[in-house]
Design an enzyme around this catalytic site. Sequence first.
Site, short mmCIF file in Angstrom:
data_model
loop_
_atom_site.label_atom_id
_atom_site.label_comp_id
_atom_site.label_asym_id
_atom_site.label_seq_id
_atom_site.Cartn_x
_atom_site.Cartn_y
_atom_site.Cartn_z
N ASN A 7 0.88 -1.17 0.00
CA ASN A 7 0.00 0.00 0.00
C ASN A 7 0.92 1.22 0.00
O ASN A 7 1.45 1.61 1.04
CB ASN A 7 -0.89 -0.05 1.25
CG ASN A 7 -1.87 1.11 1.29
OD1 ASN A 7 -1.83 2.02 0.46
ND2 ASN A 7 -2.76 1.08 2.27
N ARG A 91 -2.60 -2.13 -3.42
CA ARG A 91 -3.82 -1.37 -3.22
C ARG A 91 -3.75 -0.15 -4.14
O ARG A 91 -2.78 0.61 -4.11
CB ARG A 91 -3.91 -0.89 -1.77
CG ARG A 91 -5.11 -0.02 -1.56
CD ARG A 91 -5.06 0.71 -0.27
NE ARG A 91 -6.26 1.51 -0.15
CZ ARG A 91 -6.31 2.66 0.50
NH1 ARG A 91 -5.23 3.13 1.10
NH2 ARG A 91 -7.42 3.34 0.57
N HIS A 181 -13.24 2.51 0.11
CA HIS A 181 -13.21 1.45 1.14
C HIS A 181 -13.83 0.15 0.62
O HIS A 181 -14.32 -0.66 1.42
CB HIS A 181 -13.99 1.86 2.41
CG HIS A 181 -13.42 3.00 3.18
ND1 HIS A 181 -14.22 3.99 3.71
CD2 HIS A 181 -12.15 3.33 3.51
CE1 HIS A 181 -13.46 4.88 4.35
NE2 HIS A 181 -12.20 4.50 4.23
N GLY A 211 -13.89 4.91 10.67
CA GLY A 211 -12.51 5.06 11.17
C GLY A 211 -12.15 6.52 11.11
O GLY A 211 -13.00 7.39 11.34
N ARG A 242 -12.51 15.32 7.84
CA ARG A 242 -13.27 15.69 6.64
C ARG A 242 -14.69 16.12 7.00
O ARG A 242 -15.32 15.52 7.88
CB ARG A 242 -13.36 14.51 5.66
CG ARG A 242 -12.02 14.13 5.05
CD ARG A 242 -12.24 13.09 3.95
NE ARG A 242 -11.00 12.46 3.58
CZ ARG A 242 -10.78 11.15 3.61
NH1 ARG A 242 -11.72 10.32 4.01
NH2 ARG A 242 -9.62 10.66 3.23
N ASP A 284 -9.45 12.37 16.75
CA ASP A 284 -9.44 11.01 17.28
C ASP A 284 -10.58 10.84 18.30
O ASP A 284 -10.69 11.62 19.25
CB ASP A 284 -8.08 10.74 17.94
CG ASP A 284 -7.88 9.28 18.26
OD1 ASP A 284 -8.74 8.69 18.95
OD2 ASP A 284 -6.87 8.72 17.81
N GLY A 332 -11.50 1.48 12.88
CA GLY A 332 -11.08 1.94 14.22
C GLY A 332 -12.20 2.32 15.16
O GLY A 332 -12.27 1.84 16.29
N VAL A 333 -13.13 3.15 14.70
CA VAL A 333 -14.23 3.60 15.56
C VAL A 333 -15.29 2.49 15.68
O VAL A 333 -15.73 2.15 16.79
CB VAL A 333 -14.88 4.89 15.01
CG1 VAL A 333 -16.07 5.32 15.86
CG2 VAL A 333 -13.84 6.01 14.93
N GLU A 385 -8.44 -5.47 5.04
CA GLU A 385 -8.32 -5.13 3.63
C GLU A 385 -7.12 -5.84 3.00
O GLU A 385 -7.17 -6.24 1.84
CB GLU A 385 -8.19 -3.61 3.48
CG GLU A 385 -9.48 -2.91 3.90
CD GLU A 385 -9.33 -1.42 4.13
OE1 GLU A 385 -9.56 -0.66 3.21
OE2 GLU A 385 -8.98 -1.03 5.26
P1 AMP Z 1 -8.86 3.68 11.21
O1 AMP Z 1 -8.92 4.83 10.25
O2 AMP Z 1 -9.79 2.58 10.87
O3 AMP Z 1 -7.46 3.22 11.50
O4 AMP Z 1 -9.42 4.27 12.61
C1 AMP Z 1 -8.66 5.17 13.37
C2 AMP Z 1 -9.57 5.86 14.36
O5 AMP Z 1 -10.23 4.89 15.18
C3 AMP Z 1 -8.83 6.74 15.35
O6 AMP Z 1 -8.59 8.03 14.83
C4 AMP Z 1 -9.80 6.80 16.51
O7 AMP Z 1 -10.72 7.85 16.29
C5 AMP Z 1 -10.57 5.50 16.44
N1 AMP Z 1 -10.22 4.58 17.53
C6 AMP Z 1 -9.19 3.70 17.58
N2 AMP Z 1 -9.20 3.03 18.77
C7 AMP Z 1 -10.26 3.49 19.46
C8 AMP Z 1 -10.82 3.21 20.75
N3 AMP Z 1 -10.28 2.30 21.57
N4 AMP Z 1 -11.92 3.90 21.12
C9 AMP Z 1 -12.48 4.82 20.32
N5 AMP Z 1 -12.00 5.12 19.10
C10 AMP Z 1 -10.91 4.48 18.66
#
Ligand code: AMP
Length: 403
Positions: A7, A91, A181, A211, A242, A284, A332-333, A385
């Site tokens: 990637n 990717r 995605h 995320g 965004r 975050d 992540g979220v 992914e």
């Molecule tokens: P991703 O883009 O899928 O890697 O998601 C990253 C985002 O997931 C981070 O910026 C956080 O906002 C969220 N995240 C990761 N771990 C946690 C957690 N334990 N609790 C709440 N949000 C999280």
Amino acid sequence: MNVLVINAGSSSLKYQLFDMDTKKVLAKGLCERIGIDGRLTHQSPFKDEKYKENVPMKDHADAIRAVIDILIDKEWGAISSMDKIDAVGHRVVHGGEFFADSVVITDDVIKAIEACIPLAPLHNVPNLTGISACKEVMGDNVPQIAVFDTAFHQTMDPVEYMYAIPYEYYEKYKIRRYGFHGTSHKYVSAQAAEMMGRPLEELKLITCHLGNGSSITAINKGKSMDTSMGFTPLDGLPMGTRAGNIDPAIISFLCENEGKTAEEVINILNKKSGMLGISGVSSDFRDLDAAINEGDERAKLAKNMFVNSVKKIIGSYVAEMGGVDAIIFTAGVGENDRSVRWDVCEHMEYLGIKIDPEKNKYRGRQMDISIDWARVRVFVIPTNEELVIAEDTKKLAEPLLKK
Ligand code: AMP
């Protein structure tokens, strides 16, 4: 069969080496600061600590050389020589209307990816650099496969993908909804069907990839029917930084009143908006949660706006598909933030959606979190992914290797 998944970003390159007979990750890592100085972080599943070293990387070809050197390293590596890499999966973010599936990379494929550069200049250019770097270092005999973020959504109908602007702009510039995605939505929908013990072709699913970047997809009978990201990933939900969907007249208003160019305003909508822009705290969700606990009203507003948008899109997709069998939370979220899952699904009993608070306590693992009697299943499914890229690469490269 060993597959290397790449990637490539503008100054970074992520990699994972898969043994596709067992689907296990043999090693993974990240090259950073390519073209600046160069830093390699590498992880082996057999070691607790990580390898972190400054390695000169004047370009992506140097980064690939560094990746191969560490993969064949006696102490940190996973394979004995470069020949043990059977195929490479890349990717690629934008495949435009050219690609509805993954493909073996040929000169014509490269031309088509180049033709999509205006649609995603920040992504497709480094993706192409990654492809040519692998060719340079590994030669022409190792098959290279492109897996597109947009391909899964090519099943959408014009009624879902067209924007209501003069038709000539679609004809002239291919301005339409593409969606992103795709590999993640595809992966979690297949996992959900497996968890339900039913064929994907029978199911109506809503996959929520939440995320730092977020998108939601309506998947009807295994096909992407509608998705929230659009011409670019800026459309749809408010995200980490965004803005998501806004009235486009805001752009010219800000240009005029802030003395900015359209490009500068779009940059603000991409990088300084969303959760960060509203809260003024962070993009975050962990930081938002901490701020909310301390009574920060703007952090609370940001999170409520996010939840409300997810709810609205789910509602519209239920209406569009004429029902839903399962809702899936990922990324992540979606995988980690139980309060987002709870708030999104609150007051949806009338649709047959009800989360069990006990089951919803956990995070980061594949699980059904709906209460037993709920008509609609709600799943948390960690996305993968890279595995989808590796699987597509295996499928397309295997026949070439047998020749
Ligand atoms: P991703 O883009 O899928 O890697 O998601 C990253 C985002 O997931 C981070 O910026 C956080 O906002 C969220 N995240 C990761 N771990 C946690 C957690 N334990 N609790 C709440 N949000 C999280």
